[in-house]
Motif scaffolding. Sequence first.
Motif, PDB file in Angstrom:
ATOM      1  N   GLY A   1       0.843  -1.184   0.000  1.00  0.00           N
ATOM      2  CA  GLY A   1       0.000   0.000   0.000  1.00  0.00           C
ATOM      3  C   GLY A   1       0.880   1.235   0.000  1.00  0.00           C
ATOM      4  N   CYS A   2       0.311   2.392  -0.352  1.00  0.00           N
ATOM      5  CA  CYS A   2       1.134   3.606  -0.415  1.00  0.00           C
ATOM      6  C   CYS A   2       0.303   4.836  -0.079  1.00  0.00           C
ATOM      7  CB  CYS A   2       1.760   3.761  -1.792  1.00  0.00           C
ATOM      8  SG  CYS A   2       2.944   5.127  -1.882  1.00  0.00           S
ATOM      9  N   GLU A   3       0.775   5.591   0.914  1.00  0.00           N
ATOM     10  CA  GLU A   3       0.067   6.763   1.381  1.00  0.00           C
ATOM     11  C   GLU A   3       0.117   7.927   0.397  1.00  0.00           C
ATOM     12  OE1 GLU A   3      -0.354   9.331   5.536  1.00  0.00           O
ATOM     13  OE2 GLU A   3       1.353   8.021   5.220  1.00  0.00           O
ATOM     14  N   HIS A   4       1.014   7.869  -0.592  1.00  0.00           N
ATOM     15  CA  HIS A   4       1.073   8.946  -1.576  1.00  0.00           C
ATOM     16  C   HIS A   4      -0.263   9.125  -2.282  1.00  0.00           C
ATOM     17  CE1 HIS A   4       5.737   8.868  -2.021  1.00  0.00           C
ATOM     18  NE2 HIS A   4       5.335   9.659  -1.052  1.00  0.00           N
ATOM     19  N   GLY A   5      -0.994   8.032  -2.475  1.00  0.00           N
ATOM     20  CA  GLY A   5      -2.332   8.117  -3.046  1.00  0.00           C
ATOM     21  C   GLY A   5      -2.379   8.446  -4.520  1.00  0.00           C
ATOM     22  N   CYS A   6      -1.337   8.151  -5.275  1.00  0.00           N
ATOM     23  CA  CYS A   6      -1.339   8.432  -6.718  1.00  0.00           C
ATOM     24  C   CYS A   6      -2.497   7.687  -7.378  1.00  0.00           C
ATOM     25  CB  CYS A   6      -0.007   8.022  -7.333  1.00  0.00           C
ATOM     26  SG  CYS A   6       1.421   8.815  -6.547  1.00  0.00           S
ATOM     27  N   ILE A   7      -3.362   8.407  -8.044  1.00  0.00           N
ATOM     28  CA  ILE A   7      -4.568   7.799  -8.586  1.00  0.00           C
ATOM     29  C   ILE A   7      -4.256   6.786  -9.675  1.00  0.00           C
ATOM     30  CG2 ILE A   7      -4.930   9.623 -10.315  1.00  0.00           C
ATOM     31  CD1 ILE A   7      -7.568   7.620  -8.268  1.00  0.00           C
ATOM     32  N   TYR A   8      -3.129   6.942 -10.352  1.00  0.00           N
ATOM     33  CA  TYR A   8      -2.778   6.080 -11.484  1.00  0.00           C
ATOM     34  C   TYR A   8      -1.969   4.852 -11.074  1.00  0.00           C
ATOM     35  CZ  TYR A   8       1.366   8.874 -10.642  1.00  0.00           C
ATOM     36  OH  TYR A   8       2.414   9.507 -10.031  1.00  0.00           O
ATOM     37  N   CYS A   9      -1.673   4.677  -9.803  1.00  0.00           N
ATOM     38  CA  CYS A   9      -0.726   3.639  -9.369  1.00  0.00           C
ATOM     39  C   CYS A   9      -1.149   2.239  -9.808  1.00  0.00           C
ATOM     40  CB  CYS A   9      -0.565   3.681  -7.857  1.00  0.00           C
ATOM     41  SG  CYS A   9       0.646   2.488  -7.238  1.00  0.00           S
ATOM     42  N   PHE A  10      -0.302   1.582 -10.583  1.00  0.00           N
ATOM     43  CA  PHE A  10      -0.632   0.246 -11.089  1.00  0.00           C
ATOM     44  C   PHE A  10      -0.553  -0.810 -10.006  1.00  0.00           C
ATOM     45  CE2 PHE A  10       3.951   0.679 -11.608  1.00  0.00           C
ATOM     46  CZ  PHE A  10       4.422  -0.521 -11.098  1.00  0.00           C
TER      47      PHE A  10
ATOM     48  N   ASP B   1      -8.656   2.166   0.582  1.00  0.00           N
ATOM     49  CA  ASP B   1      -7.926   1.239   1.463  1.00  0.00           C
ATOM     50  C   ASP B   1      -6.446   1.193   1.103  1.00  0.00           C
ATOM     51  OD1 ASP B   1     -10.144   0.591   2.917  1.00  0.00           O
ATOM     52  OD2 ASP B   1     -10.482  -1.364   1.986  1.00  0.00           O
ATOM     53  N   PHE B   2      -6.143   1.221  -0.191  1.00  0.00           N
ATOM     54  CA  PHE B   2      -4.753   1.148  -0.647  1.00  0.00           C
ATOM     55  C   PHE B   2      -3.933   2.317  -0.110  1.00  0.00           C
ATOM     56  CE2 PHE B   2      -1.427   2.266  -3.723  1.00  0.00           C
ATOM     57  CZ  PHE B   2      -0.736   1.063  -3.814  1.00  0.00           C
ATOM     58  N   GLU B   3      -4.577   3.471   0.068  1.00  0.00           N
ATOM     59  CA  GLU B   3      -3.880   4.666   0.533  1.00  0.00           C
ATOM     60  C   GLU B   3      -3.861   4.791   2.053  1.00  0.00           C
ATOM     61  OE1 GLU B   3      -5.470   8.161  -1.394  1.00  0.00           O
ATOM     62  OE2 GLU B   3      -6.329   6.914  -2.990  1.00  0.00           O
ATOM     63  N   ALA B   4      -4.828   4.163   2.721  1.00  0.00           N
ATOM     64  CA  ALA B   4      -4.986   4.391   4.155  1.00  0.00           C
ATOM     65  C   ALA B   4      -4.672   3.173   5.022  1.00  0.00           C
ATOM     66  CB  ALA B   4      -6.412   4.857   4.449  1.00  0.00           C
ATOM     67  N   LYS B   5      -4.877   1.970   4.499  1.00  0.00           N
ATOM     68  CA  LYS B   5      -4.600   0.752   5.270  1.00  0.00           C
ATOM     69  C   LYS B   5      -3.311   0.125   4.745  1.00  0.00           C
ATOM     70  CE  LYS B   5      -9.443  -0.048   6.456  1.00  0.00           C
ATOM     71  NZ  LYS B   5     -10.578  -0.995   6.463  1.00  0.00           N
TER      72      LYS B   5
ATOM     73  N   THR C   1       5.479  -0.178  -4.636  1.00  0.00           N
ATOM     74  CA  THR C   1       5.055   0.942  -3.790  1.00  0.00           C
ATOM     75  C   THR C   1       6.292   1.705  -3.339  1.00  0.00           C
ATOM     76  OG1 THR C   1       5.041  -0.487  -1.829  1.00  0.00           O
ATOM     77  CG2 THR C   1       2.958  -0.206  -3.004  1.00  0.00           C
ATOM     78  N   ASP C   2       6.104   2.976  -3.004  1.00  0.00           N
ATOM     79  CA  ASP C   2       7.241   3.849  -2.732  1.00  0.00           C
ATOM     80  C   ASP C   2       7.885   3.539  -1.380  1.00  0.00           C
ATOM     81  OD1 ASP C   2       8.961   6.150  -2.337  1.00  0.00           O
ATOM     82  OD2 ASP C   2       7.782   7.141  -3.885  1.00  0.00           O
ATOM     83  N   PRO C   3       9.195   3.236  -1.363  1.00  0.00           N
ATOM     84  CA  PRO C   3       9.868   2.919  -0.098  1.00  0.00           C
ATOM     85  C   PRO C   3      10.063   4.138   0.791  1.00  0.00           C
ATOM     86  CG  PRO C   3      11.479   3.055  -1.851  1.00  0.00           C
ATOM     87  CD  PRO C   3      10.128   3.180  -2.502  1.00  0.00           C
ATOM     88  N   TYR C   4       9.887   5.342   0.216  1.00  0.00           N
ATOM     89  CA  TYR C   4      10.056   6.569   0.995  1.00  0.00           C
ATOM     90  C   TYR C   4       8.734   7.310   1.191  1.00  0.00           C
ATOM     91  CZ  TYR C   4      15.111   6.064   0.718  1.00  0.00           C
ATOM     92  OH  TYR C   4      16.401   5.600   0.853  1.00  0.00           O
ATOM     93  N   GLN C   5       7.627   6.557   1.218  1.00  0.00           N
ATOM     94  CA  GLN C   5       6.350   7.181   1.522  1.00  0.00           C
ATOM     95  C   GLN C   5       6.381   7.696   2.969  1.00  0.00           C
ATOM     96  OE1 GLN C   5       3.025   4.234   2.261  1.00  0.00           O
ATOM     97  NE2 GLN C   5       4.427   2.868   1.153  1.00  0.00           N
ATOM     98  N   PRO C   6       5.431   8.554   3.364  1.00  0.00           N
ATOM     99  CA  PRO C   6       5.499   9.225   4.671  1.00  0.00           C
ATOM    100  C   PRO C   6       5.754   8.330   5.875  1.00  0.00           C
ATOM    101  CG  PRO C   6       3.807  10.246   3.339  1.00  0.00           C
ATOM    102  CD  PRO C   6       4.316   9.073   2.544  1.00  0.00           C
ATOM    103  N   ILE C   7       5.221   7.114   5.914  1.00  0.00           N
ATOM    104  CA  ILE C   7       5.393   6.280   7.101  1.00  0.00           C
ATOM    105  C   ILE C   7       6.833   5.811   7.286  1.00  0.00           C
ATOM    106  CG2 ILE C   7       2.999   5.494   7.141  1.00  0.00           C
ATOM    107  CD1 ILE C   7       3.929   2.867   5.890  1.00  0.00           C
ATOM    108  N   GLU C   8       7.676   5.958   6.255  1.00  0.00           N
ATOM    109  CA  GLU C   8       9.083   5.587   6.389  1.00  0.00           C
ATOM    110  C   GLU C   8       9.797   6.467   7.409  1.00  0.00           C
ATOM    111  OE1 GLU C   8      13.125   4.367   5.857  1.00  0.00           O
ATOM    112  OE2 GLU C   8      11.188   3.347   5.686  1.00  0.00           O
ATOM    113  N   LYS C   9       9.300   7.673   7.629  1.00  0.00           N
ATOM    114  CA  LYS C   9       9.917   8.555   8.621  1.00  0.00           C
ATOM    115  C   LYS C   9       9.914   7.908   9.993  1.00  0.00           C
ATOM    116  CE  LYS C   9       8.619  12.890   6.328  1.00  0.00           C
ATOM    117  NZ  LYS C   9       7.843  14.156   6.463  1.00  0.00           N
ATOM    118  N   GLU C  10       8.849   7.176  10.295  1.00  0.00           N
ATOM    119  CA  GLU C  10       8.728   6.535  11.603  1.00  0.00           C
ATOM    120  C   GLU C  10       9.286   5.113  11.604  1.00  0.00           C
ATOM    121  OE1 GLU C  10       5.216   4.974  14.678  1.00  0.00           O
ATOM    122  OE2 GLU C  10       4.723   6.300  12.998  1.00  0.00           O
ATOM    123  N   TRP C  11       8.978   4.340  10.564  1.00  0.00           N
ATOM    124  CA  TRP C  11       9.331   2.923  10.572  1.00  0.00           C
ATOM    125  C   TRP C  11      10.783   2.670  10.160  1.00  0.00           C
ATOM    126  CZ3 TRP C  11       6.221  -1.176  12.133  1.00  0.00           C
ATOM    127  CH2 TRP C  11       4.921  -0.817  12.503  1.00  0.00           C
ATOM    128  N   ARG C  12      11.321   3.474   9.247  1.00  0.00           N
ATOM    129  CA  ARG C  12      12.733   3.406   8.842  1.00  0.00           C
ATOM    130  C   ARG C  12      13.146   2.015   8.328  1.00  0.00           C
ATOM    131  NH1 ARG C  12      15.588   7.844  10.739  1.00  0.00           N
ATOM    132  NH2 ARG C  12      17.563   6.718  10.730  1.00  0.00           N
TER     133      ARG C  12
END
Length: 385
Positions: A103-112, A127-131, A162-173
């Motif tokens: 999943g990815c919090e970036h929420g890109c509408i086109y994400c394959f 769900d893909f963006e939030a869960k 999915t993006d490895p540097y999405q926002p939650i990476e700041k916390e989970w690392r």
Amino acid sequence: MNELSLLRQDAFAPAHTADIADALVEASGLRVDVDRRRGRGAGLNPSGRFEEERREAFDDGWQSLEELEPFKTEVQIEKPRTVITRNDSPDIPFDRSINPYRGCEHGCIYCFARPTHSYMGLSAGLDFEAKLFAKPDAPRLLERELSKRDYKVRTIAIGTNTDPYQPIEKEWRVMRQILEVLAKANHPVMIVTKSALVTRDIDILSEMAAKGLAKVGLSVTTLDRKLARTMEPRAATPTKRLEAIRQLTEAGIPTSMLVSPLIPALNDHELERILEAGQAAGASAASYILLRLPLEVSPLFRDWLLRHYPDRYRHVMSLIRSMRGGKDYDAEFGKRMKGAGPYAWQISRRFEIATKRLGLARRGMALREDLFIPPVSGGVQLSLL
């Protein structure tokens, strides 16, 4: 009246197209209230394609929908048995990858990658963006896999799903720890992201790059901040991505740019300007991918297009289908990335001419695979010889 018959009507006038959008919403009953999805890309949250039941929000007249909470980012822990995923696709320049998150919090509408959430019993929409799912065991599993006696070194790609540097990476690392394992083992890695957070790891990446072991690709979809905000709501702004290219390049890290995806009649007119901006920031190579709309991505994208650019809906979809054999998507190898037909050929020629003029390579540098040192603490029994 079904969706197909609605779209066959004359929809060139913006107001009339908006009427079609409203009719589609009434027919589907799936669109989530704007206050619940504020800051998200998708407007729908349909049930996954493997679910036996289909659930829809329904107002029973008692204002029950008003009591539903907004979609908030939730992170669960996923415990996979292995972390390196392999593929044999002939049109992808790598045979293995790692995905620190699902999943990815970036929420890109086109994400394959959206349809992959269906395997978790969740929606490819909101769900893909939030869960989301994090894999904190990934560094340990990676070390174990690299230490196996029969492991053969090939460049590992990260960020291709999915993006490895999405926002939650700041916390989970998780990504940071994965890089530490790869750096210690002198293992080559290529990273794709649309996040400026990648600059946090310049200390590791620059040391690896000095050995020919690392390169980074920044995805720059548009220079239009408004379009980026609606299309990629929680990703870094175009300006920050270009600044990340500059910082990575100055640190000696080979950096390329991906103009991906190109969407006809929406951002494809920016192709040359994006390449020029990337080259000015220091990018040494470039590539592009045509918009892909597999499975659940198609209705999500079409709903987004009707909400934000109703006057362009028919034109955009007509051009997409002209490059996909009359369909929203053609998954055939050799065609799925670039499309086919006159319009696809025109984009290809424009890209070829622009990259040649700007001195941008169309393929990034090859990374070294001869410096690999297998980890000795991966949990694999060592030889007594």
